[in-house]
Design a protein around this motif. Structure first.
Motif, mmCIF file in Angstrom:
data_model
loop_
_atom_site.group_PDB
_atom_site.id
_atom_site.type_symbol
_atom_site.label_atom_id
_atom_site.label_comp_id
_atom_site.label_asym_id
_atom_site.label_seq_id
_atom_site.Cartn_x
_atom_site.Cartn_y
_atom_site.Cartn_z
ATOM 1 N N TYR A 40 0.808 -1.226 0.000
ATOM 2 C CA TYR A 40 0.000 0.000 0.000
ATOM 3 C C TYR A 40 0.840 1.275 0.000
ATOM 4 O O TYR A 40 0.288 2.364 0.113
ATOM 5 C CB TYR A 40 -0.909 0.017 1.235
ATOM 6 C CG TYR A 40 -2.007 -1.018 1.185
ATOM 7 C CD1 TYR A 40 -3.231 -0.734 0.572
ATOM 8 C CD2 TYR A 40 -1.827 -2.271 1.757
ATOM 9 C CE1 TYR A 40 -4.238 -1.686 0.539
ATOM 10 C CE2 TYR A 40 -2.823 -3.227 1.726
ATOM 11 C CZ TYR A 40 -4.037 -2.932 1.113
ATOM 12 O OH TYR A 40 -5.035 -3.866 1.077
ATOM 13 N N TYR A 43 -0.403 3.769 -2.393
ATOM 14 C CA TYR A 43 -1.858 3.727 -2.436
ATOM 15 C C TYR A 43 -2.486 5.046 -2.916
ATOM 16 O O TYR A 43 -3.464 5.043 -3.655
ATOM 17 C CB TYR A 43 -2.391 3.368 -1.051
ATOM 18 C CG TYR A 43 -3.850 2.995 -1.023
ATOM 19 C CD1 TYR A 43 -4.316 1.860 -1.686
ATOM 20 C CD2 TYR A 43 -4.768 3.770 -0.324
ATOM 21 C CE1 TYR A 43 -5.658 1.512 -1.666
ATOM 22 C CE2 TYR A 43 -6.113 3.431 -0.286
ATOM 23 C CZ TYR A 43 -6.550 2.296 -0.961
ATOM 24 O OH TYR A 43 -7.877 1.952 -0.933
ATOM 25 N N LYS A 91 -12.187 10.501 -5.294
ATOM 26 C CA LYS A 91 -11.214 9.409 -5.305
ATOM 27 C C LYS A 91 -10.786 9.038 -3.889
ATOM 28 O O LYS A 91 -10.607 7.856 -3.571
ATOM 29 C CB LYS A 91 -9.995 9.819 -6.133
ATOM 30 C CG LYS A 91 -10.268 9.966 -7.623
ATOM 31 C CD LYS A 91 -9.018 10.449 -8.348
ATOM 32 C CE LYS A 91 -9.290 10.648 -9.837
ATOM 33 N NZ LYS A 91 -8.106 11.178 -10.564
ATOM 34 N N SER A 94 -13.509 7.017 -2.280
ATOM 35 C CA SER A 94 -13.528 5.679 -2.867
ATOM 36 C C SER A 94 -12.393 4.820 -2.311
ATOM 37 O O SER A 94 -12.591 3.654 -1.971
ATOM 38 C CB SER A 94 -13.414 5.785 -4.393
ATOM 39 O OG SER A 94 -13.328 4.512 -4.988
ATOM 40 N N LYS A 95 -11.194 5.426 -2.197
ATOM 41 C CA LYS A 95 -10.049 4.677 -1.670
ATOM 42 C C LYS A 95 -10.242 4.352 -0.195
ATOM 43 O O LYS A 95 -9.814 3.289 0.280
ATOM 44 C CB LYS A 95 -8.763 5.471 -1.903
ATOM 45 C CG LYS A 95 -8.258 5.418 -3.338
ATOM 46 C CD LYS A 95 -6.942 6.145 -3.487
ATOM 47 C CE LYS A 95 -6.352 5.886 -4.876
ATOM 48 N NZ LYS A 95 -5.898 4.491 -5.034
ATOM 49 N N ILE A 97 -13.099 3.762 1.367
ATOM 50 C CA ILE A 97 -14.035 2.635 1.447
ATOM 51 C C ILE A 97 -13.350 1.340 1.023
ATOM 52 O O ILE A 97 -13.508 0.282 1.654
ATOM 53 C CB ILE A 97 -15.269 2.900 0.570
ATOM 54 C CG1 ILE A 97 -16.058 4.101 1.115
ATOM 55 C CG2 ILE A 97 -16.161 1.665 0.497
ATOM 56 C CD1 ILE A 97 -17.183 4.549 0.214
ATOM 57 N N HIS A 98 -12.548 1.423 -0.037
ATOM 58 C CA HIS A 98 -11.842 0.233 -0.539
ATOM 59 C C HIS A 98 -10.857 -0.304 0.500
ATOM 60 O O HIS A 98 -10.717 -1.522 0.681
ATOM 61 C CB HIS A 98 -11.113 0.576 -1.839
ATOM 62 C CG HIS A 98 -10.344 -0.570 -2.422
ATOM 63 N ND1 HIS A 98 -9.004 -0.798 -2.121
ATOM 64 C CD2 HIS A 98 -10.729 -1.572 -3.267
ATOM 65 C CE1 HIS A 98 -8.606 -1.883 -2.764
ATOM 66 N NE2 HIS A 98 -9.629 -2.364 -3.470
ATOM 67 N N LEU A 99 -10.166 0.598 1.201
ATOM 68 C CA LEU A 99 -9.208 0.167 2.215
ATOM 69 C C LEU A 99 -9.914 -0.531 3.371
ATOM 70 O O LEU A 99 -9.418 -1.531 3.903
ATOM 71 C CB LEU A 99 -8.413 1.374 2.729
ATOM 72 C CG LEU A 99 -7.231 1.063 3.662
ATOM 73 C CD1 LEU A 99 -6.185 0.213 2.928
ATOM 74 C CD2 LEU A 99 -6.589 2.340 4.185
ATOM 75 N N TRP A 100 -11.089 -0.045 3.739
ATOM 76 C CA TRP A 100 -11.855 -0.683 4.814
ATOM 77 C C TRP A 100 -12.322 -2.077 4.394
ATOM 78 O O TRP A 100 -12.299 -3.012 5.199
ATOM 79 C CB TRP A 100 -13.063 0.183 5.176
ATOM 80 C CG TRP A 100 -12.809 1.096 6.332
ATOM 81 C CD1 TRP A 100 -12.364 2.384 6.293
ATOM 82 C CD2 TRP A 100 -12.961 0.771 7.716
ATOM 83 N NE1 TRP A 100 -12.232 2.892 7.553
ATOM 84 C CE2 TRP A 100 -12.604 1.923 8.456
ATOM 85 C CE3 TRP A 100 -13.380 -0.365 8.393
ATOM 86 C CZ2 TRP A 100 -12.640 1.956 9.848
ATOM 87 C CZ3 TRP A 100 -13.424 -0.335 9.790
ATOM 88 C CH2 TRP A 100 -13.048 0.819 10.499
ATOM 89 N N ILE A 101 -12.705 -2.196 3.138
ATOM 90 C CA ILE A 101 -13.147 -3.508 2.638
ATOM 91 C C ILE A 101 -11.979 -4.487 2.565
ATOM 92 O O ILE A 101 -12.108 -5.666 2.918
ATOM 93 C CB ILE A 101 -13.806 -3.363 1.251
ATOM 94 C CG1 ILE A 101 -15.103 -2.537 1.362
ATOM 95 C CG2 ILE A 101 -14.101 -4.722 0.637
ATOM 96 C CD1 ILE A 101 -15.725 -2.197 0.024
ATOM 97 N N SER A 102 -10.810 -3.982 2.146
ATOM 98 C CA SER A 102 -9.639 -4.836 1.949
ATOM 99 C C SER A 102 -8.936 -5.174 3.259
ATOM 100 O O SER A 102 -8.466 -6.299 3.452
ATOM 101 C CB SER A 102 -8.647 -4.152 1.003
ATOM 102 O OG SER A 102 -9.255 -3.850 -0.230
#
Length: 469
Positions: A40, A43, A91, A94-95, A97-102
């Protein structure tokens, strides 16, 4: 219309929440182990440029008492202009939310750290942005200041430093909630409509809850509106509940003066602690330059300390003149009462003046009124300032510096910022081959002292130089 006002006034409304998300993401990446962090470390680079993420991770702080977004803000590497662009805020979200999911586990750990710090669970909120005269703005705008206002501000800050409980949000929220529940079930009735206490508590929760979800630092000023509501709830309900019972009423009447006295004494101790410690330290470690009845002058670490015994005359102006080796006299006259540091009323008072960062041949000080000088002294600086015998190089390295040596100029860096280093200008350095080179200038830049020399020195194996007359 509401949305148009910030735009018309050019008010930044985007970087605040997006900046907070960036800080949280950088903190999450920083908390990862090395293997996961390497995945990351770029990132945010596609949004803010090459090495932005790595630079932020290297500069970031989020666990300490003074941690805030400022370590990675103001172009280091992020700034409001870039973050506020609408395409970038989308952006960033979006990043996030994506980091929380990942990486939910790492995100949750950091989020809890943010929440606990905001609630004062591990350490109280700090008092920040309560500067008395930042950047000397009072004189810039013609502010008519007075010593009473300064004393009030300093005493307020001392009070808040002593009253740690006021800077622990979770504790005040808990106390207020317990009192509300007691009042509801004991006095208000279970089926009564929502009352002013409960409504105020809800406002306090939702207001400060926004900072728990999204924050840029952990400071009392963000918490203050909620604190004010909680304080009014706690004070009002405590009085209401206690005055309903004769015994509790008597206890409260007796307890309030005790609390007031303890609060005042504790605040006064905080208010005078710095000054008392300075006086104690300076009389032990400082160099006594002058003793004139109830007036004493000491020198220590590049500062002059004017110490007065109780009863000393502090009304008349002090004159303080520096006579540089090169240049005209520097006049630093001052009013003692305006700059003295608060000390306990039964102890000596003290005022501190910085000496100029250049070689001064002698100093002259005393007190006067009009053409009358009540007392004065003239002292050669050589009697209390000794030039350093050795200079030890800094290891600082970047594009312009190599282990403390400049790649561009005839100079090198030292970490020691002591005033004594300014007294070597014009002296010589002993080199390894037995020759000497002259020191042409000394100046402080960005937390280092630069020593300029006649010839270029660049042997990185040499880490120290002897100063000779």
């Amino acid at each position: 219309m509401a949305l148009a006002v910030p735009k018309a006034l050019n008010i930044d409304t985007m970087s605040s929440y997006a900046g907070s998300l960036i800080w949280e993401m950088v903190s999450t990446i920083q908390s990862m182990d090395e293997e996961k962090q390497s995945q990351y470390i770029t990132y945010l680079d596609d949004v803010f440029g090459k090495e932005a993420t790595a630079t932020a991770v290297a500069n970031n702080s989020y666990t300490g008492e003074y941690s805030s977004i400022n370590d990675i803000w103001w172009g280091n590497p992020f700034n409001t202009e870039d973050v506020s662009k609408s395409e970038n805020t989308k952006k960033v979200l979006s990043k996030y939310i994506h980091l929380w999911i990942s990486e939910p586990k790492d995100c949750l750990k950091v989020k809890w750290n943010f929440i606990s710090h905001s609630l004062g669970i591990n350490q109280p909120l700090r008092m920040a942005e309560y500067d008395y005269n930042r950047d000397n703005s009072m004189s810039q705008f013609g502010y008519n200041d007075c010593k009473q206002r300064l004393a009030y501000v300093d005493f307020f800050l001392a009070f808040m430093n002593f009253m740690i409980i006021f800077r622990i949000p979770w504790l005040m929220f808990t106390v207020a909630l317990v009192l509300i529940l007691i009042w509801r079930f004991k006095c208000g009735g279970k089926k009564e409509n929502i009352n002013i206490y409960e409504a105020s508590f809800g406002i306090a929760v939702f207001y400060y809850g926004a900072y728990i979800l999204n924050t840029q630092s952990f400071e009392f000023r963000y918490y203050f509106p909620s604190w004010l509501l909680l304080f009014l709830i706690i004070f009002s309900l405590s009085a209401d509940l206690c005055f309903r019972n004769k015994i509790l009423k008597k206890i409260m009447i007796c307890l309030l003066p005790i609390l007031a006295i303890v609060s005042f004494c504790g605040t006064y101790g905080e208010y005078t602690k710095v000054g008392d410690n300075i006086v104690k330290n300076i009389t032990k470690e400082g160099t006594l330059l002058c003793e004139n009845g109830k007036n004493y002058v000491y020198y220590l670490d590049g500062k002059l300390y004017f110490v007065n015994l109780p009863g000393a005359d502090e009304i008349y102006t002090y004159f303080l003149h520096y006579f540089p080796l090169d240049g005209d006299m520097i006049n630093s006259d001052f009013k003692y009462e305006l700059i003295k540091i608060a000390t306990s009323f039964w102890k000596n008072s003290v005022a501190v003046m910085d000496m100029p960062k250049q070689e001064v041949e002698k100093i002259e000080f005393g007190q006067y009124y009009g053409d009358t000088r009540f007392w004065e002294r003239t002292i050669e600086t050589s009697s209390f300032i000794s030039r350093p015998k050795m200079l030890y190089l800094s290891d600082y390295t970047d594009n312009d510096w190599n282990c403390g040596y400049s790649n561009l100029e005839n100079c090198f860096l030292i970490n020691n910022l002591d005033l004594e280093n300014y007294y070597i200008k014009g002296k010589e350095l002993q080199l390894q081959d037995g020759s000497v080179t002259r020191i042409t200038d000394v100046e402080e830049v960005a937390g280092y002292i630069r020593i300029y020399t006649d010839e270029k020195l660049d042997d990185v194996s040499v880490r120290e130089y002897q100063v000779i007359e």
